[in-house]
Design a protein around this motif. Sequence first.
Motif, PDB file in Angstrom:
ATOM      1  N   PRO A 101       0.825  -1.203   0.000  1.00  0.00           N
ATOM      2  CA  PRO A 101       0.000   0.000   0.000  1.00  0.00           C
ATOM      3  C   PRO A 101       0.867   1.264   0.000  1.00  0.00           C
ATOM      4  O   PRO A 101       1.728   1.438   0.853  1.00  0.00           O
ATOM      5  N   THR A 102       0.645   2.079  -0.999  1.00  0.00           N
ATOM      6  CA  THR A 102       1.442   3.270  -1.241  1.00  0.00           C
ATOM      7  C   THR A 102       0.516   4.472  -1.323  1.00  0.00           C
ATOM      8  O   THR A 102      -0.590   4.365  -1.837  1.00  0.00           O
ATOM      9  N   ALA A 103       0.977   5.619  -0.842  1.00  0.00           N
ATOM     10  CA  ALA A 103       0.189   6.851  -0.914  1.00  0.00           C
ATOM     11  C   ALA A 103       0.416   7.516  -2.271  1.00  0.00           C
ATOM     12  O   ALA A 103       1.558   7.724  -2.686  1.00  0.00           O
ATOM     13  N   TYR A 104      -0.677   7.803  -2.962  1.00  0.00           N
ATOM     14  CA  TYR A 104      -0.636   8.506  -4.243  1.00  0.00           C
ATOM     15  C   TYR A 104      -1.344   9.844  -4.085  1.00  0.00           C
ATOM     16  O   TYR A 104      -2.383   9.930  -3.414  1.00  0.00           O
ATOM     17  N   ASN A 105      -0.779  10.885  -4.700  1.00  0.00           N
ATOM     18  CA  ASN A 105      -1.378  12.212  -4.613  1.00  0.00           C
ATOM     19  C   ASN A 105      -2.663  12.285  -5.418  1.00  0.00           C
ATOM     20  O   ASN A 105      -2.690  11.900  -6.584  1.00  0.00           O
ATOM     21  N   VAL A 106      -3.711  12.777  -4.782  1.00  0.00           N
ATOM     22  CA  VAL A 106      -4.992  13.002  -5.450  1.00  0.00           C
ATOM     23  C   VAL A 106      -4.953  14.413  -6.023  1.00  0.00           C
ATOM     24  O   VAL A 106      -4.593  15.363  -5.331  1.00  0.00           O
ATOM     25  N   VAL A 107      -5.325  14.530  -7.308  1.00  0.00           N
ATOM     26  CA  VAL A 107      -5.225  15.811  -7.996  1.00  0.00           C
ATOM     27  C   VAL A 107      -6.583  16.202  -8.586  1.00  0.00           C
ATOM     28  O   VAL A 107      -7.305  15.356  -9.104  1.00  0.00           O
ATOM     29  N   LYS A 108      -6.894  17.494  -8.480  1.00  0.00           N
ATOM     30  CA  LYS A 108      -8.086  18.046  -9.114  1.00  0.00           C
ATOM     31  C   LYS A 108      -7.676  19.382  -9.713  1.00  0.00           C
ATOM     32  O   LYS A 108      -7.147  20.238  -9.002  1.00  0.00           O
ATOM     33  N   ASP A 109      -7.912  19.542 -11.009  1.00  0.00           N
ATOM     34  CA  ASP A 109      -7.504  20.764 -11.728  1.00  0.00           C
ATOM     35  C   ASP A 109      -6.030  21.085 -11.478  1.00  0.00           C
ATOM     36  O   ASP A 109      -5.661  22.231 -11.199  1.00  0.00           O
ATOM     37  N   GLU A 110      -5.189  20.059 -11.554  1.00  0.00           N
ATOM     38  CA  GLU A 110      -3.739  20.159 -11.387  1.00  0.00           C
ATOM     39  C   GLU A 110      -3.308  20.641 -10.003  1.00  0.00           C
ATOM     40  O   GLU A 110      -2.179  21.084  -9.817  1.00  0.00           O
ATOM     41  N   SER A 111      -4.209  20.567  -9.027  1.00  0.00           N
ATOM     42  CA  SER A 111      -3.868  20.948  -7.657  1.00  0.00           C
ATOM     43  C   SER A 111      -3.963  19.733  -6.742  1.00  0.00           C
ATOM     44  O   SER A 111      -4.872  18.922  -6.872  1.00  0.00           O
ATOM     45  N   TYR A 112      -3.033  19.650  -5.784  1.00  0.00           N
ATOM     46  CA  TYR A 112      -3.033  18.577  -4.793  1.00  0.00           C
ATOM     47  C   TYR A 112      -4.250  18.735  -3.887  1.00  0.00           C
ATOM     48  O   TYR A 112      -4.541  19.825  -3.406  1.00  0.00           O
ATOM     49  N   CYS A 113      -4.983  17.631  -3.688  1.00  0.00           N
ATOM     50  CA  CYS A 113      -6.148  17.717  -2.801  1.00  0.00           C
ATOM     51  C   CYS A 113      -6.296  16.451  -1.950  1.00  0.00           C
ATOM     52  O   CYS A 113      -7.384  15.934  -1.784  1.00  0.00           O
ATOM     53  N   GLY A 114      -5.164  15.947  -1.439  1.00  0.00           N
ATOM     54  CA  GLY A 114      -5.188  14.785  -0.558  1.00  0.00           C
ATOM     55  C   GLY A 114      -4.394  13.630  -1.126  1.00  0.00           C
ATOM     56  O   GLY A 114      -3.700  13.764  -2.138  1.00  0.00           O
ATOM     57  N   GLU A 115      -4.497  12.491  -0.446  1.00  0.00           N
ATOM     58  CA  GLU A 115      -3.804  11.300  -0.940  1.00  0.00           C
ATOM     59  C   GLU A 115      -4.653  10.066  -0.673  1.00  0.00           C
ATOM     60  O   GLU A 115      -5.516  10.058   0.195  1.00  0.00           O
ATOM     61  N   ILE A 116      -4.372   9.030  -1.465  1.00  0.00           N
ATOM     62  CA  ILE A 116      -5.093   7.769  -1.353  1.00  0.00           C
ATOM     63  C   ILE A 116      -4.065   6.649  -1.278  1.00  0.00           C
ATOM     64  O   ILE A 116      -3.031   6.703  -1.956  1.00  0.00           O
ATOM     65  N   ARG A 117      -4.326   5.658  -0.415  1.00  0.00           N
ATOM     66  CA  ARG A 117      -3.401   4.521  -0.248  1.00  0.00           C
ATOM     67  C   ARG A 117      -3.964   3.301  -0.965  1.00  0.00           C
ATOM     68  O   ARG A 117      -5.076   2.865  -0.671  1.00  0.00           O
ATOM     69  N   ILE A 118      -3.150   2.781  -1.881  1.00  0.00           N
ATOM     70  CA  ILE A 118      -3.560   1.636  -2.695  1.00  0.00           C
ATOM     71  C   ILE A 118      -2.395   0.658  -2.795  1.00  0.00           C
ATOM     72  O   ILE A 118      -1.260   1.064  -3.040  1.00  0.00           O
ATOM     73  N   GLY A 119      -2.699  -0.629  -2.595  1.00  0.00           N
ATOM     74  CA  GLY A 119      -1.714  -1.685  -2.795  1.00  0.00           C
ATOM     75  C   GLY A 119      -2.037  -2.440  -4.079  1.00  0.00           C
ATOM     76  O   GLY A 119      -3.205  -2.580  -4.446  1.00  0.00           O
ATOM     77  N   LEU A 120      -1.015  -2.903  -4.773  1.00  0.00           N
ATOM     78  CA  LEU A 120      -1.212  -3.602  -6.049  1.00  0.00           C
ATOM     79  C   LEU A 120      -0.404  -4.890  -6.078  1.00  0.00           C
ATOM     80  O   LEU A 120       0.706  -4.944  -5.561  1.00  0.00           O
ATOM     81  N   SER A 121      -0.969  -5.925  -6.691  1.00  0.00           N
ATOM     82  CA  SER A 121      -0.185  -7.121  -6.991  1.00  0.00           C
ATOM     83  C   SER A 121      -0.664  -7.679  -8.320  1.00  0.00           C
ATOM     84  O   SER A 121      -1.815  -7.518  -8.695  1.00  0.00           O
TER      85      SER A 121
END
Length: 148
Positions: A101-121
Amino acid sequence: MPQGTLQVVLVSAKGLENTDFLCNMDPYVLLTCRTQEQKSSVASGKGSEPEWNENFEFNISEGVSELKVKILDSDTGSQDDFIGEVTIPLEPVFEGGHLPPTAYNVVKDESYCGEIRIGLSFTPEEHQSRDYQVDESFGGWKQSTYTD
């Protein structure tokens, strides 16, 4: 390009921009992998710090290179509000097989607006051997009952 199964673990988000002025928002996530789309449950009243801990599975075929993640706020009686989005390149998980699980930057209109944690396999598709062995001892010419 690899083919196989992509497992996505939607963990949580934090620091999301609250789109509801009177109460906590009810965020959910749309996960899109090319033409496949899946929706998370709605984190009712969880506001800008939702937790989902949900698993999703996508079939990966030729040409798939990214996972698109859209976060929306479920609104009763009006259109759901767009909170932000993330595009996750899949090349690292194809090569390594697993990303914790890694934190990815959430973007809206090219502006940072939080982060989301998602793991992948990623589990590659097993390629079946195309070498068929013909067994003449069953149903072949040796068992024919034809006589002259």
